[in-house]
Design a protein around this motif. Structure first.
Motif, PDB file in Angstrom:
ATOM      1  N   ALA A   1    -106.621 -29.582  84.103  1.00 57.05           N
ATOM      2  CA  ALA A   1    -106.732 -28.755  83.227  1.00 57.05           C
ATOM      3  C   ALA A   1    -108.425 -28.815  82.418  1.00 57.05           C
ATOM      4  CB  ALA A   1    -106.277 -28.963  81.863  1.00 57.05           C
ATOM      5  N   ARG A   2    -109.245 -30.096  82.761  1.00 55.04           N
ATOM      6  CA  ARG A   2    -110.031 -30.814  82.295  1.00 55.04           C
ATOM      7  C   ARG A   2    -110.963 -29.788  83.261  1.00 55.04           C
ATOM      8  NH1 ARG A   2    -108.101 -35.057  81.517  1.00 55.04           N
ATOM      9  NH2 ARG A   2    -108.495 -36.215  84.003  1.00 55.04           N
ATOM     10  N   GLN A   3    -111.255 -29.428  84.644  1.00 54.45           N
ATOM     11  CA  GLN A   3    -111.843 -28.848  85.736  1.00 54.45           C
ATOM     12  C   GLN A   3    -112.085 -27.122  85.238  1.00 54.45           C
ATOM     13  OE1 GLN A   3    -110.042 -27.969  89.768  1.00 54.45           O
ATOM     14  NE2 GLN A   3    -110.407 -30.123  90.225  1.00 54.45           N
ATOM     15  N   VAL A   4    -110.451 -27.050  84.874  1.00 53.55           N
ATOM     16  CA  VAL A   4    -110.771 -25.454  83.803  1.00 53.55           C
ATOM     17  C   VAL A   4    -111.892 -25.604  83.143  1.00 53.55           C
ATOM     18  CG1 VAL A   4    -109.585 -23.730  83.331  1.00 53.55           C
ATOM     19  CG2 VAL A   4    -108.855 -25.167  85.368  1.00 53.55           C
ATOM     20  N   GLY A   5    -111.791 -26.234  82.247  1.00 47.97           N
ATOM     21  CA  GLY A   5    -112.541 -26.429  81.205  1.00 47.97           C
ATOM     22  C   GLY A   5    -114.093 -27.020  81.177  1.00 47.97           C
ATOM     23  N   GLN A   6    -114.273 -27.283  82.169  1.00 49.03           N
ATOM     24  CA  GLN A   6    -115.568 -27.761  82.459  1.00 49.03           C
ATOM     25  C   GLN A   6    -116.281 -26.075  83.419  1.00 49.03           C
ATOM     26  OE1 GLN A   6    -115.094 -31.413  84.255  1.00 49.03           O
ATOM     27  NE2 GLN A   6    -115.215 -32.527  82.009  1.00 49.03           N
ATOM     28  N   ALA A   7    -115.514 -25.275  84.245  1.00 45.42           N
ATOM     29  CA  ALA A   7    -115.921 -24.652  84.776  1.00 45.42           C
ATOM     30  C   ALA A   7    -116.675 -23.754  83.928  1.00 45.42           C
ATOM     31  CB  ALA A   7    -114.782 -23.654  85.523  1.00 45.42           C
ATOM     32  N   GLN A   8    -117.795 -22.242  84.914  1.00 46.85           N
ATOM     33  CA  GLN A   8    -118.625 -21.683  84.476  1.00 46.85           C
ATOM     34  C   GLN A   8    -117.682 -20.216  84.553  1.00 46.85           C
ATOM     35  OE1 GLN A   8    -121.451 -23.607  86.484  1.00 46.85           O
ATOM     36  NE2 GLN A   8    -123.341 -23.854  84.987  1.00 46.85           N
ATOM     37  N   LEU A   9    -117.198 -19.944  85.794  1.00 43.60           N
ATOM     38  CA  LEU A   9    -115.909 -18.888  86.218  1.00 43.60           C
ATOM     39  C   LEU A   9    -114.910 -19.381  86.736  1.00 43.60           C
ATOM     40  CD1 LEU A   9    -117.320 -15.770  86.591  1.00 43.60           C
ATOM     41  CD2 LEU A   9    -117.801 -16.247  88.875  1.00 43.60           C
ATOM     42  N   LEU A  10    -114.043 -18.915  86.580  1.00 40.50           N
ATOM     43  CA  LEU A  10    -112.807 -18.824  87.038  1.00 40.50           C
ATOM     44  C   LEU A  10    -112.133 -17.528  87.796  1.00 40.50           C
ATOM     45  CD1 LEU A  10    -110.463 -20.303  86.605  1.00 40.50           C
ATOM     46  CD2 LEU A  10    -109.855 -19.397  84.524  1.00 40.50           C
ATOM     47  N   VAL A  11    -111.824 -18.079  89.145  1.00 37.97           N
ATOM     48  CA  VAL A  11    -111.300 -16.903  89.803  1.00 37.97           C
ATOM     49  C   VAL A  11    -109.694 -16.674  90.291  1.00 37.97           C
ATOM     50  CG1 VAL A  11    -111.545 -15.351  91.802  1.00 37.97           C
ATOM     51  CG2 VAL A  11    -113.830 -16.543  90.698  1.00 37.97           C
ATOM     52  N   ALA A  12    -109.531 -15.401  90.293  1.00 36.76           N
ATOM     53  CA  ALA A  12    -107.669 -15.282  89.360  1.00 36.76           C
ATOM     54  C   ALA A  12    -106.622 -14.727  90.621  1.00 36.76           C
ATOM     55  CB  ALA A  12    -107.335 -15.526  88.436  1.00 36.76           C
ATOM     56  N   ASN A  13    -106.244 -14.604  90.922  1.00 38.02           N
ATOM     57  CA  ASN A  13    -105.449 -13.292  91.955  1.00 38.02           C
ATOM     58  C   ASN A  13    -105.254 -12.469  91.324  1.00 38.02           C
ATOM     59  OD1 ASN A  13    -104.602 -12.192  94.577  1.00 38.02           O
ATOM     60  ND2 ASN A  13    -102.932 -12.050  92.901  1.00 38.02           N
TER      61      ASN A  13
ATOM     62  N   ARG B   1    -101.015 -20.713  80.255  1.00 41.73           N
ATOM     63  CA  ARG B   1    -101.356 -21.252  79.190  1.00 41.73           C
ATOM     64  C   ARG B   1    -102.337 -22.519  79.634  1.00 41.73           C
ATOM     65  NH1 ARG B   1     -95.466 -24.405  80.445  1.00 41.73           N
ATOM     66  NH2 ARG B   1     -94.360 -22.047  80.044  1.00 41.73           N
ATOM     67  N   LEU B   2    -102.441 -22.509  81.241  1.00 39.23           N
ATOM     68  CA  LEU B   2    -103.552 -23.522  81.249  1.00 39.23           C
ATOM     69  C   LEU B   2    -104.817 -23.237  81.211  1.00 39.23           C
ATOM     70  CD1 LEU B   2    -104.671 -25.987  83.165  1.00 39.23           C
ATOM     71  CD2 LEU B   2    -104.597 -24.010  85.499  1.00 39.23           C
ATOM     72  N   VAL B   3    -105.254 -21.879  80.791  1.00 41.23           N
ATOM     73  CA  VAL B   3    -106.580 -21.134  80.087  1.00 41.23           C
ATOM     74  C   VAL B   3    -106.217 -21.865  78.985  1.00 41.23           C
ATOM     75  CG1 VAL B   3    -107.948 -19.858  79.210  1.00 41.23           C
ATOM     76  CG2 VAL B   3    -107.395 -19.810  82.101  1.00 41.23           C
ATOM     77  N   GLN B   4    -105.511 -21.390  77.933  1.00 35.96           N
ATOM     78  CA  GLN B   4    -105.761 -22.232  76.896  1.00 35.96           C
ATOM     79  C   GLN B   4    -105.570 -23.383  75.853  1.00 35.96           C
ATOM     80  OE1 GLN B   4    -101.772 -20.703  74.240  1.00 35.96           O
ATOM     81  NE2 GLN B   4    -101.778 -21.156  73.044  1.00 35.96           N
ATOM     82  N   SER B   5    -104.569 -23.863  77.182  1.00 37.63           N
ATOM     83  CA  SER B   5    -104.928 -25.899  76.845  1.00 37.63           C
ATOM     84  C   SER B   5    -106.005 -26.076  77.200  1.00 37.63           C
ATOM     85  CB  SER B   5    -103.612 -25.906  77.868  1.00 37.63           C
ATOM     86  OG  SER B   5    -103.831 -26.541  79.293  1.00 37.63           O
ATOM     87  N   ALA B   6    -106.558 -25.903  78.625  1.00 34.39           N
ATOM     88  CA  ALA B   6    -108.443 -26.385  78.918  1.00 34.39           C
ATOM     89  C   ALA B   6    -109.753 -25.920  78.058  1.00 34.39           C
ATOM     90  CB  ALA B   6    -108.658 -26.011  80.015  1.00 34.39           C
ATOM     91  N   GLY B   7    -108.844 -24.879  76.851  1.00 34.55           N
ATOM     92  CA  GLY B   7    -110.172 -24.260  76.137  1.00 34.55           C
ATOM     93  C   GLY B   7    -111.129 -23.848  76.490  1.00 34.55           C
ATOM     94  N   TYR B   8    -110.553 -23.348  77.664  1.00 40.32           N
ATOM     95  CA  TYR B   8    -111.574 -21.870  78.604  1.00 40.32           C
ATOM     96  C   TYR B   8    -112.150 -20.732  77.689  1.00 40.32           C
ATOM     97  CZ  TYR B   8    -114.096 -19.834  81.992  1.00 40.32           C
ATOM     98  OH  TYR B   8    -114.812 -19.280  83.074  1.00 40.32           O
ATOM     99  N   ARG B   9    -113.844 -20.527  77.578  1.00 41.94           N
ATOM    100  CA  ARG B   9    -113.990 -19.644  76.908  1.00 41.94           C
ATOM    101  C   ARG B   9    -114.950 -18.434  78.098  1.00 41.94           C
ATOM    102  NH1 ARG B   9    -110.224 -20.894  73.673  1.00 41.94           N
ATOM    103  NH2 ARG B   9    -110.730 -21.659  71.378  1.00 41.94           N
TER     104      ARG B   9
END
Length: 316
Positions: A72-84, A94-102
């Motif tokens: 979750a921290r990894q996702v929170g610190q990412a600059q880009l997220l790539v999903a299928n 749920r992961l994006v929400q808990s990581a606070g990824y915007r």
């Protein structure tokens, strides 16, 4: 002397500042991909400009994945997220929400024509804690779109666009690498067709652990029969197993494969009851670790194809 020393100090300061900004510019883009196959595609396009982490690593199963606090921290610190997309990552929202990824997210399947899951497939992807994926597609869409090399080219286009949007300075590089990789995928597609061409259509039947090869089957004219639905998370009933046993006998299926992410016991039972020897393993949803025989997407497709063709010909 003082003036020269002052000038030297200013030059040193300016040089230090430019080195600092160059180092800052050279810092790779932090990208998180949801699983190993996507991570490889991002690396092929991104090269040294990206630092890619896969949430679901080589040999791991995204269907039953449960994110850790560190991820979750990894996702929170990412600059880009790539999903299928297509409901594959049931745990994603749920992961994006808990990581606070915007930040921005690339849906790699954007523009792919989705296939319906085979009737009776359990297409809900579980989270492991009793919850189901409520994605609109989850009940009836097969998300394993990467199993066609033509679809992989769509993935690459989406990844190139996502990287360009996140790092405009690297866009020309991403586009050039994307074009080279797309040419490699076109060659892969042609090679797979050429390998299957001599095999009679009636012989192109393969049994796999779960229904992950629908797009491959459609693209290359292979009939896949799966012991499970499209999620590895569902157990087949005794009736479903009995039907498969009958089918293997009546259709004279020679190719019986266990996947690298699946429990082999079910396929071993099928092999015992039908007398068909298991032909080894296929790679469906995960690559091998570096140095394995499927450590890139292209290598995975080539290895799977060679094994399936050998099995249906009876030469494996």
């Amino acid at each position: 002397m003082k003036k020269r020393a002052f000038t030297t100090a200013l030059t040193a300061l300016a040089l230090g500042a430019s080195l600092c900004s160059a180092a800052h510019a050279a810092e790779p883009l932090r990208v998180v991909a949801t699983f190993s196959i996507l991570a490889d595609m991002v690396r092929q396009v991104g090269g040294d400009r990206v630092a890619v982490q896969a949430l679901v690593g080589p040999g791991e199963d995204a269907h039953v994945f449960q994110p850790s606090p560190a991820q979750a921290r990894q996702v929170g610190q990412a600059q880009l997220l790539v999903a299928n997309g297509l409901g594959y990552e049931g745990w994603m929202a749920r992961l994006v929400q808990s990581a606070g990824y915007r930040g921005p997210t690339v849906q790699a399947t954007n523009g792919v024509r989705p296939l319906d899951a085979a009737p009776g497939d359990d297409h809900d992807h579980h989270h492991g804690d009793g919850d189901h994926d409520h994605d609109a597609h989850a009940g009836h869409t097969d998300p394993h779109a990467w199993q066609s090399a033509a679809n992989a080219q769509v993935y690459v286009k989406n990844i190139v666009n996502g990287l360009c949007a996140a790092d405009a300075a690297g866009c020309a590089d991403y586009r050039a690498r994307g074009e080279r990789y797309t040419a490699e995928l076109r060659q892969l597609d042609a090679d797979i067709r050429a390998v299957w061409a001599p095999v009679p259509a009636a012989q192109r039947k393969v049994i796999t652990s779960h229904a992950a090869f629908g797009y491959y089957g459609q693209a290359y004219g292979v009939r896949f029969l799966a012991a499970r639905g499209v999620s590895t998370d569902s157990e087949p009933s005794a009736k479903a197993v009995a039907q498969l046993v009958r089918l293997i006998r009546t259709e004279k299926v020679r190719a019986l494969f266990i996947e690298n992410i699946s429990d082999p016991r079910l396929m071993e039972q099928l092999a015992r009851e039908t007398g068909v020897r298991a032909s080894g393993s296929l790679y469906s949803d995960a690559l091998t670790k570096t140095g394995g025989d499927a450590d890139t997407y292209v290598q995975m497709m080539r290895t799977n194809t060679a094994r399936m063709v050998a099995a249906v010909k009876g030469t494996s």
